[in-house]
Scaffold this motif. Sequence first.
Motif, PDB file in Angstrom:
ATOM      1  N   LEU A 142       3.426   6.690  -9.081  1.00 19.01           N
ATOM      2  CA  LEU A 142       3.423   8.132  -9.350  1.00 19.01           C
ATOM      3  C   LEU A 142       4.804   8.605  -9.779  1.00 19.01           C
ATOM      4  CD1 LEU A 142       1.092   9.390  -6.495  1.00 19.01           C
ATOM      5  CD2 LEU A 142       0.602   9.294  -8.917  1.00 19.01           C
ATOM      6  N   THR A 143       5.848   8.031  -9.161  1.00 20.15           N
ATOM      7  CA  THR A 143       7.209   8.384  -9.594  1.00 20.15           C
ATOM      8  C   THR A 143       7.410   8.001 -11.054  1.00 20.15           C
ATOM      9  OG1 THR A 143       7.943   7.900  -7.361  1.00 20.15           O
ATOM     10  CG2 THR A 143       9.643   8.129  -9.032  1.00 20.15           C
ATOM     11  N   ALA A 144       6.976   6.796 -11.401  1.00 19.88           N
ATOM     12  CA  ALA A 144       7.141   6.342 -12.787  1.00 19.88           C
ATOM     13  C   ALA A 144       6.369   7.254 -13.737  1.00 19.88           C
ATOM     14  CB  ALA A 144       6.666   4.899 -12.923  1.00 19.88           C
ATOM     15  N   ILE A 145       5.166   7.658 -13.337  1.00 17.98           N
ATOM     16  CA  ILE A 145       4.373   8.549 -14.196  1.00 17.98           C
ATOM     17  C   ILE A 145       5.107   9.874 -14.375  1.00 17.98           C
ATOM     18  CG2 ILE A 145       2.272   9.941 -14.295  1.00 17.98           C
ATOM     19  CD1 ILE A 145       0.806   7.589 -13.044  1.00 17.98           C
ATOM     20  N   TYR A 146       5.672  10.393 -13.270  1.00 15.29           N
ATOM     21  CA  TYR A 146       6.422  11.641 -13.402  1.00 15.29           C
ATOM     22  C   TYR A 146       7.568  11.460 -14.389  1.00 15.29           C
ATOM     23  CZ  TYR A 146       9.502  15.509 -12.697  1.00 15.29           C
ATOM     24  OH  TYR A 146      10.293  16.583 -12.955  1.00 15.29           O
ATOM     25  N   LEU A 147       8.327  10.366 -14.216  1.00 11.96           N
ATOM     26  CA  LEU A 147       9.518  10.168 -15.051  1.00 11.96           C
ATOM     27  C   LEU A 147       9.153  10.073 -16.525  1.00 11.96           C
ATOM     28  CD1 LEU A 147      11.607   7.622 -12.974  1.00 11.96           C
ATOM     29  CD2 LEU A 147      12.055  10.035 -13.333  1.00 11.96           C
ATOM     30  N   LEU A 175       0.830  -1.207   0.000  1.00 19.02           N
ATOM     31  CA  LEU A 175       0.000   0.000   0.000  1.00 19.02           C
ATOM     32  C   LEU A 175       0.869   1.263   0.000  1.00 19.02           C
ATOM     33  CD1 LEU A 175      -2.923  -0.909   2.425  1.00 19.02           C
ATOM     34  CD2 LEU A 175      -2.919  -0.797  -0.064  1.00 19.02           C
ATOM     35  N   ILE A 176       2.044   1.185   0.619  1.00 22.18           N
ATOM     36  CA  ILE A 176       2.942   2.346   0.601  1.00 22.18           C
ATOM     37  C   ILE A 176       3.648   2.435  -0.747  1.00 22.18           C
ATOM     38  CG2 ILE A 176       4.982   3.389   1.652  1.00 22.18           C
ATOM     39  CD1 ILE A 176       4.250   1.904   4.239  1.00 22.18           C
ATOM     40  N   SER A 177       4.144   1.287  -1.238  1.00 26.32           N
ATOM     41  CA  SER A 177       5.062   1.317  -2.384  1.00 26.32           C
ATOM     42  C   SER A 177       4.367   1.596  -3.705  1.00 26.32           C
ATOM     43  CB  SER A 177       5.790  -0.018  -2.503  1.00 26.32           C
ATOM     44  OG  SER A 177       6.303  -0.396  -1.288  1.00 26.32           O
ATOM     45  N   VAL A 178       3.185   1.006  -3.901  1.00 23.97           N
ATOM     46  CA  VAL A 178       2.566   1.114  -5.225  1.00 23.97           C
ATOM     47  C   VAL A 178       2.212   2.561  -5.583  1.00 23.97           C
ATOM     48  CG1 VAL A 178       0.582   0.453  -6.614  1.00 23.97           C
ATOM     49  CG2 VAL A 178       1.836  -1.266  -5.328  1.00 23.97           C
ATOM     50  N   ILE A 193       2.144  -3.363 -15.364  1.00 29.02           N
ATOM     51  CA  ILE A 193       2.357  -2.751 -14.051  1.00 29.02           C
ATOM     52  C   ILE A 193       1.952  -3.721 -12.951  1.00 29.02           C
ATOM     53  CG2 ILE A 193       1.574  -0.907 -12.515  1.00 29.02           C
ATOM     54  CD1 ILE A 193       1.263   0.850 -15.013  1.00 29.02           C
ATOM     55  N   ALA A 194       0.796  -4.365 -13.133  1.00 29.50           N
ATOM     56  CA  ALA A 194       0.303  -5.279 -12.103  1.00 29.50           C
ATOM     57  C   ALA A 194       1.263  -6.441 -11.913  1.00 29.50           C
ATOM     58  CB  ALA A 194      -1.082  -5.793 -12.478  1.00 29.50           C
ATOM     59  N   SER A 195       1.782  -6.998 -13.016  1.00 24.44           N
ATOM     60  CA  SER A 195       2.680  -8.127 -12.804  1.00 24.44           C
ATOM     61  C   SER A 195       4.013  -7.648 -12.229  1.00 24.44           C
ATOM     62  CB  SER A 195       2.864  -8.942 -14.082  1.00 24.44           C
ATOM     63  OG  SER A 195       3.208  -8.113 -15.142  1.00 24.44           O
ATOM     64  N   GLY A 196       4.425  -6.434 -12.576  1.00 18.48           N
ATOM     65  CA  GLY A 196       5.630  -5.886 -11.962  1.00 18.48           C
ATOM     66  C   GLY A 196       5.478  -5.731 -10.466  1.00 18.48           C
ATOM     67  N   VAL A 197       4.302  -5.227 -10.043  1.00 18.25           N
ATOM     68  CA  VAL A 197       4.040  -5.060  -8.616  1.00 18.25           C
ATOM     69  C   VAL A 197       4.051  -6.410  -7.917  1.00 18.25           C
ATOM     70  CG1 VAL A 197       2.249  -4.448  -6.965  1.00 18.25           C
ATOM     71  CG2 VAL A 197       2.793  -2.883  -8.827  1.00 18.25           C
ATOM     72  N   ILE A 232       9.947   0.030  -3.516  1.00 19.37           N
ATOM     73  CA  ILE A 232       9.675   1.203  -4.353  1.00 19.37           C
ATOM     74  C   ILE A 232      10.539   1.232  -5.623  1.00 19.37           C
ATOM     75  CG2 ILE A 232       9.918   3.723  -4.431  1.00 19.37           C
ATOM     76  CD1 ILE A 232       8.742   3.741  -1.573  1.00 19.37           C
ATOM     77  N   PRO A 233      11.879   1.037  -5.492  1.00 18.56           N
ATOM     78  CA  PRO A 233      12.664   1.091  -6.739  1.00 18.56           C
ATOM     79  C   PRO A 233      12.232   0.048  -7.758  1.00 18.56           C
ATOM     80  CG  PRO A 233      14.029   0.443  -4.868  1.00 18.56           C
ATOM     81  CD  PRO A 233      12.739   0.897  -4.312  1.00 18.56           C
ATOM     82  N   VAL A 234      11.866  -1.152  -7.273  1.00 15.04           N
ATOM     83  CA  VAL A 234      11.442  -2.196  -8.213  1.00 15.04           C
ATOM     84  C   VAL A 234      10.153  -1.775  -8.918  1.00 15.04           C
ATOM     85  CG1 VAL A 234      10.884  -4.628  -8.452  1.00 15.04           C
ATOM     86  CG2 VAL A 234      12.488  -3.910  -6.698  1.00 15.04           C
ATOM     87  N   VAL A 235       9.212  -1.224  -8.127  1.00 11.95           N
ATOM     88  CA  VAL A 235       7.941  -0.791  -8.717  1.00 11.95           C
ATOM     89  C   VAL A 235       8.183   0.353  -9.708  1.00 11.95           C
ATOM     90  CG1 VAL A 235       5.695   0.227  -8.225  1.00 11.95           C
ATOM     91  CG2 VAL A 235       6.616  -1.523  -6.720  1.00 11.95           C
ATOM     92  N   VAL A 236       9.056   1.299  -9.325  1.00 15.99           N
ATOM     93  CA  VAL A 236       9.330   2.433 -10.224  1.00 15.99           C
ATOM     94  C   VAL A 236       9.889   1.924 -11.540  1.00 15.99           C
ATOM     95  CG1 VAL A 236      10.771   4.466 -10.572  1.00 15.99           C
ATOM     96  CG2 VAL A 236       9.693   4.093  -8.378  1.00 15.99           C
TER      97      VAL A 236
END
Lengths: 259, 370
Positions: free
Chosen positions: B166-171, B158-161, B275-279, B230-234
């Motif tokens: 959002l970080t990935a969207i920004y990037l 819940l914290i990381s996703v 994204i879902a499988s990455g998470v 977080i880095p993995v999700v990003v």
Amino acid sequence: MSKRIDVKDLNVYYGDFLAVEDVSINIEAKSVTAFIGPSGCGKSTFLRTLNRMHEVLPGARVEGEVLLDGDNLYGPGVDPVTVRSQIGMVFQRPNPFPTMSIRDNVLAGVKLNNKKISKGEADALVESSLQGANLWNEVKDRLEKPGSGLSGGQQQRLCIARAIAVEPQVILMDEPCSALDPISTLAIEDLINELKDQYTVVIVTHNMQQAARVSDKTAFFNIAGTGKPGKLIEFGNTQNIFSNPTQKATEDYVSGRFG
Amino acid sequence: MSSTLTPVRSKRSALTKGQLPKFAPYVVLAAALIVGAAILGVIGFNAFGWGIVSAILFTIGLVGWSAIAEGSRKAKDKLATCLVVGSFLIALLPLISVIWTVLVNGIPGLIAPGFLTSSMNGVTGVYDNRAVEEGAPVIGGIYHALIGTVQITLVATLISVPVGLLTAIYLVEYGNDGRLARAITFFVDVMTGIPSIVAGLFAAAFFFAVVGPGTKTGAVAAVALSVLMIPVVVRSSEEMLKIVPNELREAAYALGVRKWRTIIKVVIPTAISGIASGVTLAIARVIGETAPILVTAGFATSINNNVFGGWMASLPTFIYTQILNPTSPANPDPSSQRAWGAALVLIILVMILNLGARLIARVFAPKTGR
């Protein structure tokens, strides 16, 4: 429901690179205007400035005026989103949204903007738009199927239906037939002929026969050499451009001597 | 003269002349196994050595035969095939070995009564001694650790996703490869390499400073895990957002759709399966973390359903303590049985997550049917 476009002294840049230089052109309402010219001469770039899609690319900017019925698209405070909802665009490659059904693709302009629309209105809009794009009979039994399952020509007509569903004033087409076979091309050309009763249509094409078949007026763009900006060489009635051009470059191009 | 016109059918077509017969690999394999067994029989037999020697003999035999019968090009082809298949088998070996070992050792623990439904509360060395000496059933289970793992991982997700997505969207959508975007990418890459114990120490120190010394709860562990997640999700979300064709964004813009709506309604739905499988894979990556949980959530033997208060167990820490500090030091077997059972449950959880990722990818994938 269509407006004219007047362009005054437009320069188009990618960063510091001047891509299109000093174009002035008057595009009549309810007519088909074709842009022809060799690859890289800036006709697509210029087309994209007509609905402010050009600035989506990083570093891209323009100088000059584009007037839609007298209102400058690049005036201060003009929201590009408002401009684009009035001036629709169809792209070179058919690009239906892969996550959406045929019906949702047509309604994309409405739904993505979260406008409320009743089911009856939506059904009517889907039918009228698809009929406007000559696609209704082919897809009316499978509106809930994904749009990416259609053939290339059908996908392109779906994209046209999607563009006219938001009821724009002008429709820009960037080589809409270059990825299609002759039969699909014919279907699109017939459609362009019908669209001009209601819309102002601007089409970029590499196919000179196509320009001669569908357009009322033709603009010829050319480029002096690599790294030089593209320029509008000649603009006039399609018949004159093809049979009696005033410029040597135009004559060479339309007669197939280069390009 | 006429004989050249009448086709003389030999048994084998002229087009397949000079090829090894279809059964050649099997013959060579059988010979290699027999010779291998004979060699191993001389120097002392063991199955592993037999496999290696036979594989080498098989490669030499097949390539040699092929070189004689078919020529050097085909022989090279056979050699490459043998190397590729051999590497594949070697890569598979540890995997199968791990699964086999965990299954063999874990199943007795898993089927012990109350293993999944009871905690270690009140289970002392006395019971374990009795189990070994008198054959009583091994009691005590992993319910508390299961609860802890699920809750800690859930909170970490819940914290990381949101942060990662959002970080990935920004990037991808807003960064324009500017200075900030490049800095974020750099630090995300650095974060990917953070040892997990450092993440645990960071979370522990952070909560010591903010909440008070000695704060050890599931939430602290979740923060530590999210530092790893977080880095993995990003990275995975960023890759997925990047492969969404720009044409779809332009199509939406051309319909007069705003950028943020385009992202929410077109870009993310198109990329959601990836994204879902990455998470899910990021979750699978952190669910087995031990060290950061030990220093942040401590260790508990009883059920604690509150992530925000009190020490909490998790499956990896359960395994760790059961092996390192058996409940009965005199008779460690029941403890190790429980540890193997917990390991099996952990592997099953990860496997379910991986299958879930595939399922999600398939469900959300853009449809192409007619």
